[in-house]
Design a protein around this motif. Structure first.
Motif, short mmCIF file in Angstrom:
data_model
loop_
_atom_site.label_atom_id
_atom_site.label_comp_id
_atom_site.label_asym_id
_atom_site.label_seq_id
_atom_site.Cartn_x
_atom_site.Cartn_y
_atom_site.Cartn_z
N PRO A 79 49.85 -33.11 30.37
CA PRO A 79 51.23 -33.53 30.09
C PRO A 79 51.47 -33.54 28.59
O PRO A 79 50.57 -33.72 27.79
N HIS A 80 52.73 -33.36 28.20
CA HIS A 80 53.06 -33.21 26.78
C HIS A 80 52.57 -34.39 25.95
O HIS A 80 52.20 -34.21 24.80
N ASP A 81 52.62 -35.59 26.49
CA ASP A 81 52.18 -36.76 25.72
C ASP A 81 50.79 -37.22 26.13
O ASP A 81 50.33 -38.26 25.71
N GLY A 82 50.11 -36.47 26.96
CA GLY A 82 48.76 -36.82 27.36
C GLY A 82 47.75 -36.04 26.56
O GLY A 82 48.01 -34.93 26.13
N PRO A 83 46.58 -36.60 26.36
CA PRO A 83 45.58 -35.93 25.52
C PRO A 83 44.88 -34.80 26.25
O PRO A 83 44.66 -34.88 27.45
N PRO A 84 44.55 -33.72 25.54
CA PRO A 84 43.73 -32.68 26.14
C PRO A 84 42.29 -33.16 26.23
O PRO A 84 41.94 -34.16 25.61
N PRO A 85 41.45 -32.47 26.99
CA PRO A 85 40.04 -32.88 27.07
C PRO A 85 39.40 -32.90 25.70
O PRO A 85 39.58 -31.99 24.90
N HIS A 86 38.64 -33.96 25.41
CA HIS A 86 38.04 -34.09 24.09
C HIS A 86 36.95 -35.13 24.13
O HIS A 86 37.06 -36.14 24.82
N GLN A 136 50.09 -38.26 18.65
CA GLN A 136 51.41 -38.54 18.09
C GLN A 136 52.43 -38.10 19.14
O GLN A 136 52.60 -36.90 19.37
N PRO A 137 53.09 -39.03 19.80
CA PRO A 137 53.96 -38.65 20.92
C PRO A 137 55.24 -37.97 20.45
O PRO A 137 55.77 -38.27 19.37
N LEU A 138 55.73 -37.06 21.28
CA LEU A 138 57.00 -36.40 20.99
C LEU A 138 58.16 -37.26 21.48
O LEU A 138 59.27 -37.17 20.93
N LYS A 139 57.94 -38.09 22.49
CA LYS A 139 58.99 -38.94 23.05
C LYS A 139 58.74 -40.40 22.66
O LYS A 139 57.65 -40.75 22.22
N PRO A 157 54.04 -44.85 17.03
CA PRO A 157 53.78 -43.66 16.21
C PRO A 157 52.50 -42.95 16.64
O PRO A 157 52.36 -41.75 16.50
N PHE A 158 51.56 -43.75 17.17
CA PHE A 158 50.31 -43.22 17.70
C PHE A 158 50.02 -43.92 19.02
O PHE A 158 50.37 -45.09 19.19
N LEU A 159 49.39 -43.20 19.92
CA LEU A 159 49.01 -43.84 21.19
C LEU A 159 47.71 -43.26 21.70
O LEU A 159 47.30 -42.16 21.32
N VAL A 160 47.09 -44.03 22.55
CA VAL A 160 45.87 -43.59 23.24
C VAL A 160 46.16 -43.65 24.74
O VAL A 160 46.68 -44.66 25.23
N MET A 161 45.87 -42.58 25.45
CA MET A 161 46.08 -42.56 26.89
C MET A 161 44.84 -43.12 27.58
O MET A 161 43.73 -42.60 27.41
N GLU A 162 45.02 -44.21 28.32
CA GLU A 162 43.94 -44.80 29.10
C GLU A 162 44.40 -44.95 30.54
O GLU A 162 45.41 -45.60 30.80
N GLU A 163 43.67 -44.32 31.44
CA GLU A 163 43.99 -44.36 32.87
C GLU A 163 45.43 -43.92 33.12
O GLU A 163 46.15 -44.50 33.94
N GLY A 164 45.85 -42.90 32.37
CA GLY A 164 47.19 -42.33 32.56
C GLY A 164 48.31 -43.12 31.94
O GLY A 164 49.48 -42.75 32.11
N ALA A 165 48.02 -44.20 31.20
CA ALA A 165 49.06 -45.02 30.59
C ALA A 165 48.83 -45.09 29.08
O ALA A 165 47.68 -45.13 28.61
N SER A 221 35.89 -43.32 14.16
CA SER A 221 36.99 -42.44 13.75
C SER A 221 37.59 -41.81 14.99
O SER A 221 36.98 -41.82 16.07
N ALA A 222 38.79 -41.28 14.84
CA ALA A 222 39.48 -40.65 15.97
C ALA A 222 40.28 -39.46 15.46
O ALA A 222 40.85 -39.51 14.36
N VAL A 223 40.35 -38.42 16.25
CA VAL A 223 41.15 -37.25 15.94
C VAL A 223 42.58 -37.50 16.41
O VAL A 223 42.81 -38.04 17.49
N VAL A 224 43.54 -37.12 15.60
CA VAL A 224 44.96 -37.28 15.93
C VAL A 224 45.55 -35.90 16.23
O VAL A 224 45.40 -34.97 15.42
#
Length: 234
Positions: free
Chosen positions: A8-15, A22-25, A38-46, A79-82
Motif C-alpha cells: 500500500p502507498h503508505d505501508g512499508p516495503p519489505p525491509h 513519510q506518508p503521502l496522506k 510526519p513520520f510513521l511506523v506500520m505495525e500490524e497494518g496500523a 537507527s531507521a531508514v526513512v
C-alpha cells in the motif's frame, strides 16, 4: 498479498530492521491518536507515531551526504531508514535515516575533521603544483634562450609563462611541451611573435581568414625568428 503485488502507498516495503515512512496522506497514530504524522511506523497494518514505536528520541538526517549518513548509522546504537512512496515511479524511495542525536554529532565532528584534512591536503598540493610550474616555466624559458639566443630574456620569460599555464591547453602543456621538445618550444615562440610583433591579431579582427592572416605575416615572423637564432640578435 503476493510477492509481485506492491505494498500500500503508505505501508512499508519489505525491509530488514526498523523502517519509517513519510506518508503521502494525513495519517494519525492508531495508538495515541496524534497526528497528522510526519513520520510513521506500520505495525500490524496500523500506523504508529515515532514515540509509540519507541523511535521518538531519534533525529532525522536527510539523504545527500553519504559519508555523514554512513558514520551516523555506525555511531548510532539504534537507527531507521526513512522512505516515501513515489507515485509516478510506483516504488518507495529512500529519504534519509533516523539516528541518535549524539551519534549524529559525533559523525559530524568526524566529517568536519576529514574536511579540514582534505583542505590542508589541497593546500599542500596547490603549493607543490605552483613550485612545479615555476620550475617548468623556468626550464621552458631556458630552452627558448638556448634555441633562440638572440631572444631578449624578458620575452623568453613571457613566452614561457604564457605557453606553460596549467590547464590552458597551450603548447607548453602538451606532451611535447612538457618534454621540452624543440618543435614545441619553437612553436610557442613562433605563436608569440605572430601575436605580439605582427598585425596578425588586427587582421583577424578585420575578418581576414586565419590561414590568410598567417600567410600575410609569415615573412615577418620568419625574419624575427632568424634574427633571434643568432646570439647577437637582441
Amino acid at each position: 498479498m503476493t510477492a509481485a503485488t506492491p505494498p500500500p502507498h503508505d505501508g512499508p516495503p519489505p525491509h530488514d530492521g526498523p523502517l519509517v515512512v513519510q506518508p503521502l496522506k494525513r495519517r494519525h497514530c492508531a495508538e495515541c491518536r496524534c497526528g497528522p504524522l510526519p513520520f510513521l511506523v506500520m505495525e500490524e497494518g496500523a500506523p504508529r507515531c515515532l514515540d509509540c514505536a519507541d523511535l521518538g528520541h531519534l533525529v532525522f538526517l536527510p539523504r545527500g551526504v553519504t559519508a555523514l549518513t554512513r558514520r551516523a548509522r555506525a555511531e548510532s546504537g539504534l537507527s531507521a531508514v526513512v522512505v516515501r512512496f513515489h507515485r509516478r515511479r510506483g516504488r518507495y524511495e529512500r529519504q534519509g535515516v533516523l539516528v541518535e542525536e549524539a551519534a549524529l554529532a559525533r559523525a559530524e565532528e568526524r566529517c568536519l575533521a576529514d574536511a579540514e584534512a582534505r583542505r590542508r591536503r589541497r593546500e599542500r598540493d596547490a603549493r607543490r603544483r605552483a613550485a612545479e610550474d615555476v620550475r617548468f616555466t623556468a626550464a621552458f624559458a631556458a630552452e627558448i634562450r638556448r634555441l633562440f639566443p638572440g631572444c631578449p630574456a624578458t620575452r623568453a620569460e613571457a613566452v614561457a609563462a604564457h605557453a606553460s599555464v596549467r590547464g590552458s591547453g597551450r603548447v607548453g602543456r602538451s606532451a611535447a611541451g612538457r618534454a621540452l621538445s624543440e618543435a614545441a618550444v619553437a612553436s610557442a615562440v613562433r605563436a608569440a611573435v605572430r601575436h605580439v610583433d605582427t598585425p596578425y591579431d588586427r587582421l583577424l579582427m578585420e575578418g581576414v581568414p586565419r590561414h590568410e592572416a598567417r600567410r600575410r605575416v609569415r615573412a615577418a615572423v620568419d625574419a624575427t625568428l632568424r634574427e633571434w637564432r643568432t646570439a647577437n640578435g637582441a
